[in-house]
Motif scaffolding. Structure first.
Motif, PDB file in Angstrom:
ATOM      1  N   ARG A 157      40.233  78.382  59.365  1.00 37.81           N
ATOM      2  CA  ARG A 157      40.588  77.108  58.736  1.00 37.81           C
ATOM      3  C   ARG A 157      42.061  77.135  58.401  1.00 37.81           C
ATOM      4  NH1 ARG A 157      36.355  75.430  54.246  1.00 37.81           N
ATOM      5  NH2 ARG A 157      37.242  73.401  54.710  1.00 37.81           N
ATOM      6  N   ARG A 158      42.780  76.124  58.823  1.00 37.91           N
ATOM      7  CA  ARG A 158      44.225  76.044  58.604  1.00 37.91           C
ATOM      8  C   ARG A 158      44.513  75.090  57.457  1.00 37.91           C
ATOM      9  NH1 ARG A 158      45.883  78.939  62.549  1.00 37.91           N
ATOM     10  NH2 ARG A 158      44.989  78.915  64.613  1.00 37.91           N
ATOM     11  N   TYR A 159      45.377  75.542  56.557  1.00 37.31           N
ATOM     12  CA  TYR A 159      45.796  74.728  55.429  1.00 37.31           C
ATOM     13  C   TYR A 159      47.279  74.406  55.588  1.00 37.31           C
ATOM     14  CZ  TYR A 159      41.481  75.776  52.925  1.00 37.31           C
ATOM     15  OH  TYR A 159      40.173  75.874  52.550  1.00 37.31           O
ATOM     16  N   PRO A 160      47.646  73.131  55.704  1.00 35.68           N
ATOM     17  CA  PRO A 160      49.070  72.796  55.763  1.00 35.68           C
ATOM     18  C   PRO A 160      49.684  72.917  54.368  1.00 35.68           C
ATOM     19  CG  PRO A 160      47.757  70.803  55.829  1.00 35.68           C
ATOM     20  CD  PRO A 160      46.794  71.958  55.861  1.00 35.68           C
ATOM     21  N   LYS A 161      51.000  73.001  54.313  1.00 40.12           N
ATOM     22  CA  LYS A 161      51.691  73.109  53.026  1.00 40.12           C
ATOM     23  C   LYS A 161      51.487  71.820  52.231  1.00 40.12           C
ATOM     24  CE  LYS A 161      55.409  76.237  54.236  1.00 40.12           C
ATOM     25  NZ  LYS A 161      56.849  76.411  54.307  1.00 40.12           N
ATOM     26  N   ARG A 162      51.064  71.996  50.992  1.00 39.80           N
ATOM     27  CA  ARG A 162      50.952  70.888  50.042  1.00 39.80           C
ATOM     28  C   ARG A 162      51.524  71.377  48.714  1.00 39.80           C
ATOM     29  NH1 ARG A 162      45.818  70.215  52.788  1.00 39.80           N
ATOM     30  NH2 ARG A 162      45.786  68.165  53.750  1.00 39.80           N
ATOM     31  N   PRO A 163      52.838  71.577  48.670  1.00 45.23           N
ATOM     32  CA  PRO A 163      53.433  72.194  47.477  1.00 45.23           C
ATOM     33  C   PRO A 163      53.348  71.284  46.252  1.00 45.23           C
ATOM     34  CG  PRO A 163      55.136  71.447  48.966  1.00 45.23           C
ATOM     35  CD  PRO A 163      53.836  71.227  49.668  1.00 45.23           C
ATOM     36  N   PHE A 164      53.158  71.916  45.095  1.00 41.37           N
ATOM     37  CA  PHE A 164      53.162  71.181  43.840  1.00 41.37           C
ATOM     38  C   PHE A 164      53.977  71.891  42.764  1.00 41.37           C
ATOM     39  CE2 PHE A 164      49.497  73.876  44.090  1.00 41.37           C
ATOM     40  CZ  PHE A 164      49.342  74.432  42.841  1.00 41.37           C
ATOM     41  N   MET A 165      54.167  73.199  42.851  1.00 40.49           N
ATOM     42  CA  MET A 165      54.959  73.912  41.842  1.00 40.49           C
ATOM     43  C   MET A 165      56.458  73.828  42.140  1.00 40.49           C
ATOM     44  SD  MET A 165      52.819  74.814  39.614  1.00 40.49           S
ATOM     45  CE  MET A 165      53.990  75.607  38.571  1.00 40.49           C
ATOM     46  N   LYS A 166      56.851  74.032  43.384  1.00 43.26           N
ATOM     47  CA  LYS A 166      58.268  73.969  43.733  1.00 43.26           C
ATOM     48  C   LYS A 166      58.853  72.577  43.488  1.00 43.26           C
ATOM     49  CE  LYS A 166      61.576  75.155  47.321  1.00 43.26           C
ATOM     50  NZ  LYS A 166      61.738  75.656  48.690  1.00 43.26           N
TER      51      LYS A 166
END
Length: 185
Positions: A157-166
């Motif tokens: 399963r591939r997870y694309p980047k979904r940044p929330f901290m940066k």
């Protein structure tokens, strides 16, 4: 003519103590601000967010597990989801990645009188009921074993980047110096 004499006594230890106290307080305020911004960026929605934007949460769990901690000795703050609660999933959202193995169900031998799965509604979803016959108990055991086999043979399963901290840190970058301004008194 007026003469004035002054004496100045500089207590370095006292000044350092005040600076450390003010720095600890300011770090706490800055970390709390970044934490609030990160929490507010995560929306409660059923569908996943688009790649590159903060993740959506169905239950609100990801928002609830974001914490911060300030270390007085090292003069640093750590902000982010707590691993014991959120697991590894938040890391996959922030940086993207691939998961090869899914968690398998606990192997269990069902018996008459227990609650167990009786029918599959979707992959990994079961209708559960009170098992009243030996055939139902055997079926429930077989359904769990089949689901474990299916999970073992899964493709990655591939997870694309979904940044929330940066993005939360970048959004507050200009505000950070204000937390230290006039903090030593």
């Amino acid at each position: 003519m007026i003469q004035i004499r002054t004496r100045v006594h500089f207590d370095q230890a006292k000044v350092q103590k005040k600076v450390q106290t003010a720095n600890f307080r300011s770090l706490g305020h800055a970390a709390a601000t970044i934490r609030i911004t990160a929490k507010r960026s995560i929306r409660k929605r059923k569908k996943p967010s688009s790649p590159g934007s903060p993740p959506h949460t169905q239950t609100g769990m990801l928002r609830r597990v974001i914490r911060y901690e300030v270390n007085r000795d090292r003069e640093e703050a750590v902000i982010g989801p707590v691993n014991e609660i959120a697991g590894r999933l938040w890391n996959l959202h922030e940086f993207g990645g691939v998961v090869t193995n899914r968690r398998k169900l606990k192997r269990h031998r069902f018996r008459v009188g227990q609650h167990g799965p009786i029918r599959v509604t979707a992959p990994g979803k079961f209708v559960r009921t009170l098992l009243q016959t030996a055939a139902q108990a055997n079926r429930a055991t077989r359904l769990v074993e089949e689901e474990n086999e299916r999970r073992g043979a899964n493709k990655p399963r591939r997870y694309p980047k979904r940044p929330f901290m940066k993005p939360a840190l970048q959004a507050n970058q200009a505000r950070l110096p204000k937390f230290w301004r006039d903090s030593v008194k």
